[in-house]
Scaffold this motif. Structure first.
Motif, PDB file in Angstrom:
ATOM      1  N   MET A  80       0.823  -1.198   0.000  1.00 42.02           N
ATOM      2  CA  MET A  80       0.000   0.000   0.000  1.00 42.02           C
ATOM      3  C   MET A  80       0.867   1.262   0.000  1.00 42.02           C
ATOM      4  N   ALA A  81       1.895   1.269   0.838  1.00 41.06           N
ATOM      5  CA  ALA A  81       2.804   2.422   0.867  1.00 41.06           C
ATOM      6  C   ALA A  81       3.512   2.547  -0.482  1.00 41.06           C
ATOM      7  N   SER A  83       2.479   1.586  -3.292  1.00 40.79           N
ATOM      8  CA  SER A  83       1.500   2.034  -4.273  1.00 40.79           C
ATOM      9  C   SER A  83       1.246   3.548  -4.183  1.00 40.79           C
ATOM     10  N   GLY A  84       1.391   4.109  -2.984  1.00 38.64           N
ATOM     11  CA  GLY A  84       1.114   5.531  -2.785  1.00 38.64           C
ATOM     12  C   GLY A  84       2.273   6.454  -3.148  1.00 38.64           C
ATOM     13  N   ASN A 195      -0.443   5.259   4.277  1.00 37.06           N
ATOM     14  CA  ASN A 195      -0.760   6.512   3.595  1.00 37.06           C
ATOM     15  C   ASN A 195       0.164   7.640   4.064  1.00 37.06           C
ATOM     16  N   ALA A 198       3.702   7.071   2.656  1.00 36.20           N
ATOM     17  CA  ALA A 198       3.785   7.490   1.257  1.00 36.20           C
ATOM     18  C   ALA A 198       3.750   9.017   1.153  1.00 36.20           C
TER      19      ALA A 198
ATOM     20  N   ASN B  79      -5.226   3.236  -6.391  1.00 34.38           N
ATOM     21  CA  ASN B  79      -4.512   1.962  -6.397  1.00 34.38           C
ATOM     22  C   ASN B  79      -4.089   1.574  -4.997  1.00 34.38           C
ATOM     23  N   MET B  80      -3.951   2.573  -4.140  1.00 35.29           N
ATOM     24  CA  MET B  80      -3.592   2.305  -2.751  1.00 35.29           C
ATOM     25  C   MET B  80      -4.706   1.521  -2.042  1.00 35.29           C
ATOM     26  N   ALA B  81      -5.943   1.939  -2.240  1.00 29.96           N
ATOM     27  CA  ALA B  81      -7.073   1.221  -1.631  1.00 29.96           C
ATOM     28  C   ALA B  81      -7.135  -0.191  -2.209  1.00 29.96           C
ATOM     29  N   SER B  83      -4.760  -1.904  -3.391  1.00 25.40           N
ATOM     30  CA  SER B  83      -3.625  -2.646  -2.873  1.00 25.40           C
ATOM     31  C   SER B  83      -3.884  -3.147  -1.447  1.00 25.40           C
ATOM     32  N   GLY B  84      -4.681  -2.390  -0.681  1.00 22.57           N
ATOM     33  CA  GLY B  84      -4.946  -2.755   0.715  1.00 22.57           C
ATOM     34  C   GLY B  84      -6.048  -3.788   0.893  1.00 22.57           C
ATOM     35  N   SER B 194      -7.581   6.026   1.831  1.00 21.21           N
ATOM     36  CA  SER B 194      -7.510   4.743   1.127  1.00 21.21           C
ATOM     37  C   SER B 194      -7.337   3.595   2.112  1.00 21.21           C
ATOM     38  N   ASN B 195      -6.578   3.851   3.174  1.00 17.03           N
ATOM     39  CA  ASN B 195      -6.365   2.810   4.192  1.00 17.03           C
ATOM     40  C   ASN B 195      -7.681   2.463   4.896  1.00 17.03           C
TER      41      ASN B 195
END
Lengths: 214, 214
Positions: A80-81, A83-84, A195, A198, B79-81, B83-84, B194-195
């Motif tokens: 996730m990180a 990706s951000g 988040n 990132a 994409n972060m969401a 990805s999570g 997103s997280n």
């Protein structure tokens, strides 16, 4: 309609103006140099606590900028990180960010060693023959592993962005890193997240590429 | 050493115990059915505000579970969401989550239409001939586009997880969705992310797959 359409660039500009105005209302005066990073963490979370809890080792931002400009490696503890993080801007500086968490070898080793994938990821990144920025937004065990290697004299990370979030070992793992001479940006206390991790990376990347927000 | 190694499964268990204990200390009594979602949002952010601001339309969780069990599509605005979200668990239910934000066509259309990629993404997902869960953790313009299509009688989303974060149009865009009869989970106010969006999806997925945390 309660909303009125605003273009993305304009949204960012207005958001940072609102953050600046509300910091002033709260009588919070940020260090000019650190403000872009702190304001972007607030921008990402809508949480003004970050004005009080984000801490920087001496000269941290200069050190981090130097590392990025010299093409340091970046490893994150979550996809996730990763990706951000703005990878286009990162590529401008010849840097590459990786996350090893989904790696099958990492999962296998973590199981064998009865540890976390995050800890194994950090250990593998420490074996890269390259200055490495460790970006930890989730797992205190990642910080704990880095601290353990540092204490044992085995390895010293070039930089740690240490902003894991949570309730178990999070506060303490951050405190341990702050006791070392490893350059760091850390969010004291329980808060943080992928988040925020990132956002901190991106704030520095935007500074380096001349995109001014604060 | 201030930290003591704890295995991942145990960390989650202890974390949820701490959250439950601190909710009690704060005299906050959560609805039993909603507690797993609210507690996971707190777990992801270490922010107890979510106990007060996460709101659910009537029967929201049953509706969302039904949609997942029947293999609904999921579209995220980052994409972060994406990805999570726990995609292994999602796949068990035959669901697929997509994010169109990095799509070149989306970027092109957004530029042509002087709008955001998030708004274009929502419009494209609305054209899928399939019940779709909209997961918005970042862009109020995504919610604004969904509201606009709903108001014009063009489209009604099957479900909205509306937790964008920020300072411009965020509060208002959430309020607009709450005025409709679209089933929703929304975090009132500025906070979200997103997280948080991914955490809400995962909480429901874990409930469905029998992984109890609360």
């Amino acid at each position: 309609m309660k909303t009125e359409f605003v273009l993305p660039g304009e949204i960012e500009k207005r958001s940072f103006e609102i953050i600046a105005a509300e910091l002033k209302e709260r009588n919070i005066k940020l260090d000019n140099k650190l403000a872009p990073v702190i304001c972007r963490a607030i921008h990402t979370t809508a949480d003004f606590d970050y004005a009080h809890t984000l801490v920087f080792s001496e000269g941290a931002l200069d050190k981090l900028k130097e590392l990025i400009k010299s093409g340091a490696a970046i490893v994150t503890d979550t996809n996730m990180a990763l990706s951000g993080i703005n990878k286009k801007t990162l590529a401008v500086f010849g840097c590459e960010a990786k996350c090893l968490m989904a790696d099958e070898t990492v999962a296998k080793l973590a199981k064998e060693q009865k540890t976390t994938r995050a800890a194994v990821s950090m250990e593998i990144a420490a074996s890269w023959n390259k200055p490495t920025i460790f970006v930890v937004g989730n797992a205190p065990t990642a910080l704990m592993k880095l601290y353990e290697m540092y204490q044992a004299g085995l390895y010293k990370p070039a930089f740690i962005i240490g902003v894991p979030v949570g309730f178990v070992n999070v506060v303490e793992a951050k405190e341990e890193i702050m006791e070392t001479d490893i350059p760091y940006i850390i969010n004291k206390g329980r808060k943080g997240g992928s988040n925020v991790a990132a956002a901190i990376c991106n704030a520095v990347l935007y500074e380096l590429s001349g995109r001014k927000c604060v």
